[in-house]
Design a protein around this motif. Sequence first.
Motif, PDB file in Angstrom:
ATOM      1  N   MET A   1       0.819  -1.204   0.000  1.00  0.00           N
ATOM      2  CA  MET A   1       0.000   0.000   0.000  1.00  0.00           C
ATOM      3  C   MET A   1       0.857   1.261   0.000  1.00  0.00           C
ATOM      4  SD  MET A   1      -3.160  -0.813  -0.318  1.00  0.00           S
ATOM      5  CE  MET A   1      -4.132   0.553   0.218  1.00  0.00           C
ATOM      6  N   ASP A   2       2.047   1.186   0.591  1.00  0.00           N
ATOM      7  CA  ASP A   2       2.935   2.356   0.540  1.00  0.00           C
ATOM      8  C   ASP A   2       3.310   2.676  -0.901  1.00  0.00           C
ATOM      9  OD1 ASP A   2       3.130   3.071   3.265  1.00  0.00           O
ATOM     10  OD2 ASP A   2       4.613   1.500   3.630  1.00  0.00           O
ATOM     11  N   LEU A   3       3.571   1.647  -1.701  1.00  0.00           N
ATOM     12  CA  LEU A   3       3.903   1.875  -3.105  1.00  0.00           C
ATOM     13  C   LEU A   3       2.707   2.476  -3.837  1.00  0.00           C
ATOM     14  CD1 LEU A   3       5.637   1.790  -5.612  1.00  0.00           C
ATOM     15  CD2 LEU A   3       5.179  -0.671  -5.787  1.00  0.00           C
ATOM     16  N   CYS A   4       1.515   2.001  -3.568  1.00  0.00           N
ATOM     17  CA  CYS A   4       0.319   2.569  -4.197  1.00  0.00           C
ATOM     18  C   CYS A   4       0.206   4.056  -3.874  1.00  0.00           C
ATOM     19  CB  CYS A   4      -0.932   1.828  -3.737  1.00  0.00           C
ATOM     20  SG  CYS A   4      -1.087   0.164  -4.407  1.00  0.00           S
ATOM     21  N   ARG A   5       0.441   4.415  -2.639  1.00  0.00           N
ATOM     22  CA  ARG A   5       0.380   5.820  -2.233  1.00  0.00           C
ATOM     23  C   ARG A   5       1.434   6.638  -2.977  1.00  0.00           C
ATOM     24  NH1 ARG A   5       2.731   8.616   2.606  1.00  0.00           N
ATOM     25  NH2 ARG A   5       1.417  10.423   3.057  1.00  0.00           N
ATOM     26  N   LYS A   6       2.645   6.112  -3.065  1.00  0.00           N
ATOM     27  CA  LYS A   6       3.714   6.815  -3.781  1.00  0.00           C
ATOM     28  C   LYS A   6       3.369   7.003  -5.258  1.00  0.00           C
ATOM     29  CE  LYS A   6       7.381   5.328  -0.692  1.00  0.00           C
ATOM     30  NZ  LYS A   6       8.610   4.553  -0.514  1.00  0.00           N
ATOM     31  N   ILE A   7       2.769   5.990  -5.852  1.00  0.00           N
ATOM     32  CA  ILE A   7       2.368   6.087  -7.268  1.00  0.00           C
ATOM     33  C   ILE A   7       1.312   7.174  -7.444  1.00  0.00           C
ATOM     34  CG2 ILE A   7       1.157   4.890  -9.135  1.00  0.00           C
ATOM     35  CD1 ILE A   7       2.636   2.315  -8.170  1.00  0.00           C
ATOM     36  N   LEU A   8       0.337   7.217  -6.552  1.00  0.00           N
ATOM     37  CA  LEU A   8      -0.695   8.246  -6.643  1.00  0.00           C
ATOM     38  C   LEU A   8      -0.081   9.643  -6.549  1.00  0.00           C
ATOM     39  CD1 LEU A   8      -3.515   6.615  -4.485  1.00  0.00           C
ATOM     40  CD2 LEU A   8      -3.415   6.775  -6.983  1.00  0.00           C
ATOM     41  N   PHE A   9       0.857   9.828  -5.623  1.00  0.00           N
ATOM     42  CA  PHE A   9       1.550  11.119  -5.517  1.00  0.00           C
ATOM     43  C   PHE A   9       2.297  11.455  -6.808  1.00  0.00           C
ATOM     44  CE2 PHE A   9       1.635  10.832  -0.704  1.00  0.00           C
ATOM     45  CZ  PHE A   9       0.894  11.980  -0.501  1.00  0.00           C
ATOM     46  N   LYS A  10       2.983  10.461  -7.363  1.00  0.00           N
ATOM     47  CA  LYS A  10       3.778  10.679  -8.574  1.00  0.00           C
ATOM     48  C   LYS A  10       2.885  11.070  -9.748  1.00  0.00           C
ATOM     49  CE  LYS A  10       7.973   9.953 -10.430  1.00  0.00           C
ATOM     50  NZ  LYS A  10       9.210  10.495  -9.943  1.00  0.00           N
ATOM     51  N   ILE A  11       1.765  10.384  -9.902  1.00  0.00           N
ATOM     52  CA  ILE A  11       0.839  10.712 -10.985  1.00  0.00           C
ATOM     53  C   ILE A  11       0.279  12.116 -10.778  1.00  0.00           C
ATOM     54  CG2 ILE A  11      -1.377  10.150 -12.058  1.00  0.00           C
ATOM     55  CD1 ILE A  11      -0.690   7.178 -11.492  1.00  0.00           C
ATOM     56  N   GLU A  12      -0.119  12.435  -9.558  1.00  0.00           N
ATOM     57  CA  GLU A  12      -0.647  13.766  -9.274  1.00  0.00           C
ATOM     58  C   GLU A  12       0.383  14.844  -9.633  1.00  0.00           C
ATOM     59  OE1 GLU A  12      -2.911  15.784  -5.573  1.00  0.00           O
ATOM     60  OE2 GLU A  12      -0.845  15.181  -5.156  1.00  0.00           O
ATOM     61  N   GLU A  13       1.630  14.583  -9.310  1.00  0.00           N
ATOM     62  CA  GLU A  13       2.705  15.544  -9.555  1.00  0.00           C
ATOM     63  C   GLU A  13       3.027  15.702 -11.040  1.00  0.00           C
ATOM     64  OE1 GLU A  13       7.453  15.099  -9.209  1.00  0.00           O
ATOM     65  OE2 GLU A  13       6.373  14.719  -7.345  1.00  0.00           O
ATOM     66  N   GLN A  14       3.030  14.603 -11.784  1.00  0.00           N
ATOM     67  CA  GLN A  14       3.548  14.635 -13.144  1.00  0.00           C
ATOM     68  C   GLN A  14       2.497  14.713 -14.247  1.00  0.00           C
ATOM     69  OE1 GLN A  14       6.276  11.402 -13.754  1.00  0.00           O
ATOM     70  NE2 GLN A  14       7.858  12.370 -12.527  1.00  0.00           N
ATOM     71  N   TYR A  15       1.280  14.269 -13.980  1.00  0.00           N
ATOM     72  CA  TYR A  15       0.292  14.204 -15.055  1.00  0.00           C
ATOM     73  C   TYR A  15      -0.142  15.607 -15.480  1.00  0.00           C
ATOM     74  CZ  TYR A  15      -3.648  12.886 -17.908  1.00  0.00           C
ATOM     75  OH  TYR A  15      -4.512  12.728 -18.961  1.00  0.00           O
ATOM     76  N   ILE A  16      -0.144  15.832 -16.797  1.00  0.00           N
ATOM     77  CA  ILE A  16      -0.622  17.108 -17.330  1.00  0.00           C
ATOM     78  C   ILE A  16      -1.845  16.838 -18.204  1.00  0.00           C
ATOM     79  CG2 ILE A  16      -0.084  19.102 -18.782  1.00  0.00           C
ATOM     80  CD1 ILE A  16       2.816  18.816 -17.778  1.00  0.00           C
ATOM     81  N   ASP A  17      -1.637  16.197 -19.361  1.00  0.00           N
ATOM     82  CA  ASP A  17      -2.790  15.919 -20.220  1.00  0.00           C
ATOM     83  C   ASP A  17      -2.600  14.712 -21.124  1.00  0.00           C
ATOM     84  OD1 ASP A  17      -0.978  16.957 -21.991  1.00  0.00           O
ATOM     85  OD2 ASP A  17      -2.279  18.533 -22.774  1.00  0.00           O
ATOM     86  N   THR A  18      -1.513  14.009 -20.957  1.00  0.00           N
ATOM     87  CA  THR A  18      -1.294  12.781 -21.721  1.00  0.00           C
ATOM     88  C   THR A  18      -0.822  11.680 -20.774  1.00  0.00           C
ATOM     89  OG1 THR A  18       1.000  13.375 -22.202  1.00  0.00           O
ATOM     90  CG2 THR A  18      -0.651  14.047 -23.820  1.00  0.00           C
ATOM     91  N   ALA A  19      -0.873  10.462 -21.238  1.00  0.00           N
ATOM     92  CA  ALA A  19      -0.460   9.329 -20.411  1.00  0.00           C
ATOM     93  C   ALA A  19       0.997   9.474 -19.987  1.00  0.00           C
ATOM     94  CB  ALA A  19      -0.651   8.026 -21.174  1.00  0.00           C
ATOM     95  N   LEU A  20       1.294   8.990 -18.817  1.00  0.00           N
ATOM     96  CA  LEU A  20       2.667   8.961 -18.307  1.00  0.00           C
ATOM     97  C   LEU A  20       3.266   7.600 -18.624  1.00  0.00           C
ATOM     98  CD1 LEU A  20       2.017  10.508 -14.784  1.00  0.00           C
ATOM     99  CD2 LEU A  20       2.986  11.660 -16.782  1.00  0.00           C
ATOM    100  N   SER A  21       4.482   7.594 -19.121  1.00  0.00           N
ATOM    101  CA  SER A  21       5.123   6.351 -19.539  1.00  0.00           C
ATOM    102  C   SER A  21       6.194   5.925 -18.546  1.00  0.00           C
ATOM    103  CB  SER A  21       5.782   6.533 -20.915  1.00  0.00           C
ATOM    104  OG  SER A  21       4.824   6.925 -21.859  1.00  0.00           O
ATOM    105  N   ASN A  22       6.199   4.638 -18.238  1.00  0.00           N
ATOM    106  CA  ASN A  22       7.252   4.019 -17.418  1.00  0.00           C
ATOM    107  C   ASN A  22       7.605   4.842 -16.189  1.00  0.00           C
ATOM    108  OD1 ASN A  22       7.496   1.776 -19.108  1.00  0.00           O
ATOM    109  ND2 ASN A  22       8.968   2.822 -20.416  1.00  0.00           N
ATOM    110  N   LEU A  23       6.611   5.052 -15.325  1.00  0.00           N
ATOM    111  CA  LEU A  23       6.858   5.763 -14.072  1.00  0.00           C
ATOM    112  C   LEU A  23       8.045   5.146 -13.353  1.00  0.00           C
ATOM    113  CD1 LEU A  23       3.360   6.238 -12.422  1.00  0.00           C
ATOM    114  CD2 LEU A  23       4.796   7.989 -13.417  1.00  0.00           C
ATOM    115  N   GLU A  24       8.837   5.988 -12.742  1.00  0.00           N
ATOM    116  CA  GLU A  24       9.973   5.502 -11.969  1.00  0.00           C
ATOM    117  C   GLU A  24       9.868   6.005 -10.543  1.00  0.00           C
ATOM    118  OE1 GLU A  24      13.645   6.561 -13.850  1.00  0.00           O
ATOM    119  OE2 GLU A  24      13.166   5.467 -15.686  1.00  0.00           O
TER     120      GLU A  24
END
Length: 120
Positions: A1-24
Amino acid sequence: MDLCRKILFKIEEQYIDTALSNLELENYDNLQIAYHCKILNEAGLIDYYNAQYADNSLYFFSVGSLTWEGHDFLDKIREDTTWNNVKKIIKDKALPFTLEVAKTIATDLLAVSMKAALNL
């Protein structure tokens, strides 16, 4: 669940208007991140997930934005104190660490905080 939370933060931070590729994310490999993105999509917290494989290996994956529910959940667990309390309650009560349990506890903690803030 910690990883899920980190992913949600990362998407919130980086997403603008197109899909995000290969999140790191530091300390996690692409397979771990892609799998957790898949389950976040299945849970309705992100609106898109796509993976492509070659030679039985993950070649590429992409994700879309957070859904309304994803934003709502992230806002409830945004503060480290709240997130740590959610995890502690789950552990202390020997509850299953599922998304639904975490959401319910986070919602209840928020309700208690709101009542205290409003002196109800």
